[in-house]
Scaffold this motif. Structure first.
Motif, PDB file in Angstrom:
ATOM      1  N   GLY A 189       1.137  -1.622  -0.166  1.00 50.91           N
ATOM      2  CA  GLY A 189       0.168   0.355   0.441  1.00 50.91           C
ATOM      3  C   GLY A 189       0.448   1.063  -0.052  1.00 50.91           C
ATOM      4  N   PRO A 190       1.618   1.085   0.970  1.00 53.95           N
ATOM      5  CA  PRO A 190       2.648   2.563   0.492  1.00 53.95           C
ATOM      6  C   PRO A 190       3.364   2.984  -0.412  1.00 53.95           C
ATOM      7  CG  PRO A 190       2.644   0.954   2.912  1.00 53.95           C
ATOM      8  CD  PRO A 190       1.944   0.578   1.742  1.00 53.95           C
TER       9      PRO A 190
ATOM     10  N   LEU B 228      -3.116  -3.758   6.952  1.00 52.64           N
ATOM     11  CA  LEU B 228      -3.318  -4.296   8.278  1.00 52.64           C
ATOM     12  C   LEU B 228      -3.257  -6.136   7.938  1.00 52.64           C
ATOM     13  CD1 LEU B 228      -6.751  -2.580   7.681  1.00 52.64           C
ATOM     14  CD2 LEU B 228      -5.184  -1.966   9.565  1.00 52.64           C
TER      15      LEU B 228
ATOM     16  N   THR C 130      -3.169   0.886   3.684  1.00 54.33           N
ATOM     17  CA  THR C 130      -2.455   1.340   4.516  1.00 54.33           C
ATOM     18  C   THR C 130      -2.345  -0.635   5.071  1.00 54.33           C
ATOM     19  OG1 THR C 130      -3.624   3.219   5.382  1.00 54.33           O
ATOM     20  CG2 THR C 130      -3.085   2.086   7.399  1.00 54.33           C
TER      21      THR C 130
ATOM     22  N   ASN D 153      -7.425   1.589   0.522  1.00 59.13           N
ATOM     23  CA  ASN D 153      -7.450   0.025   1.352  1.00 59.13           C
ATOM     24  C   ASN D 153      -5.853  -0.274   0.725  1.00 59.13           C
ATOM     25  OD1 ASN D 153      -9.854  -0.236   1.758  1.00 59.13           O
ATOM     26  ND2 ASN D 153     -10.136  -1.698  -0.307  1.00 59.13           N
TER      27      ASN D 153
END
Length: 362
Positions: free
Chosen positions: A4-5, A28, A26, A24
């Motif tokens: 994601g980043p 998890l 970030t 989405n």
């Protein structure tokens, strides 16, 4: 997922996409968990990429639906580490097999391949759309078992790992399971695939002087090469012993069904167990999937995978070729339904597994 980043940095910071373009993004540890719309399945397909599919004006069958808001012209999904990818246009889904073929067909628009390709490859269950492109462009094309290591050997051919062998790089490869990649890394690379598509769309838009969509690229491709209508049925969590019994029964008929004709005039040309002789390291990989290939080059493939606590997964692959002069605008899942009926007849899958429908269709 962990990618994601990177997506945020590349697409929103470097390429200037509006803030919020990456959803989405970030990381998890549970990918959102069971309470998420996708139930924690970080799989880039029509079934589990719930939010993207809805935003792109589609449902899980790939049919158009109204969203009540503007639909983006381009959308892509990736799994947690972004090695797999899914490409969509506005109310338009590109199958992974087609995506691979279309990237290879337009590789000259990607700076990475400005000198041309020297090789390409697909996994055996992946549709033969790539083969048609490779033949027309005179690029060596390989059909390999499922597993990225076979692509890696081809990429390393002619290097210090395998000196004296033919060189196949620059090289593009992929699998029907939403994995696409090239020789910059010995693994599938979803971020790369998304950027390859964006580059192709940007160059075609520049050349046309107007916005060229994903659907435009696909339609032009099919008009040139024809269309390989394709679907994969997954029957998850089936009884392993019963599944193995079913496969043993089909394997016992290898070579005996040639000439057998089915409804619609489909006649079997080849029925075998796929075996791969690696041209690079000389290894032989046996029992890589049962193939039923018809005289019109339609294909039915069966593979068995998984031995976990949830049971085994029977994978059924269906492919029907339509030439450039044929009907290229049908829904792929509808076109292959007659092949699915033949597959169920050949395998007696319902009798062995008790399943009347697949768990997932992609």
């Amino acid at each position: 997922g962990v990618q994601g980043p990177y997506a945020l940095r590349v697409f929103e910071k470097e390429l200037g996409a509006p803030v919020g373009s990456c959803k989405n993004a970030t990381p998890l540890p549970d990918f959102g968990g069971p309470s998420s719309a996708w139930h924690g399945h970080a799989d880039p397909n029509l079934t589990y990429a719930v939010e993207l599919v809805k935003d792109m004006g589609l449902n899980k069958e790939g049919n158009k639906v109204e969203t009540g808001k503007p639909i983006p012209s381009f959308g892509a999904a990736a799994d947690g580490d972004a090695d797999r990818n899914m490409i969509c246009g506005s109310q338009f889904f590109v199958s992974p097999s087609d995506s691979l073929a279309m990237i290879v067909a337009n590789a000259h628009l990607i700076p990475q391949f400005k000198a041309g390709l020297k090789g390409c490859a697909r996994s055996m269950p992946t549709s033969a759309a790539l083969d048609l492109v490779a033949k027309k462009k005179n690029i060596p094309c390989f059909e390999v078992p499922t597993g990225w290591k076979f692509f890696g050997n081809l990429m390393d051919s002619g290097t210090t790992y395998f000196p004296g062998k033919e060189t196949y790089t620059p090289f593009i490869c992929g699998e029907e399971s939403f994995g696409t990649g090239a020789d910059h890394v010995r693994e599938k690379d979803g971020m790369w695939a998304v950027m390859a598509w964006l580059q192709i769309l940007a160059k075609k838009t520049e050349e046309a002087g107007k916005l060229v969509s994903v659907e435009d690229v696909a339609n032009a491709h099919w008009k040139e090469y024809g269309r390989n209508y394709y679907a994969r049925y997954d029957y998850e969590g089936v009884d392993k012993a019963k599944a193995e019994e079913m496969f043993s029964a089909m394997e016992a008929q290898v070579g005996q069904l040639v000439g057998k004709e089915f409804q619609g005039g489909l006649k079997i040309k080849i029925n075998d167990m796929f075996e791969y002789n690696d041209p690079v390291d000389g290894s032989v990989s046996k029992k890589q999937g049962l193939r039923f290939i018809f005289e019109d080059n339609s294909r039915i493939i069966f593979r068995l995978s998984g031995t976990g606590v949830a049971g085994a997964t029977v994978r059924l692959y269906l492919e029907k070729y339509e030439p450039p002069t044929g009907d290229l605008t049908q829904h792929q899942f509808e076109v292959v339904k007659p092949l699915a009926a033949i597959a169920l007849e050949l395998s007696k899958l319902s009798s062995y597994t008790g399943r009347d429908a697949p768990t997932v269709i992609t």
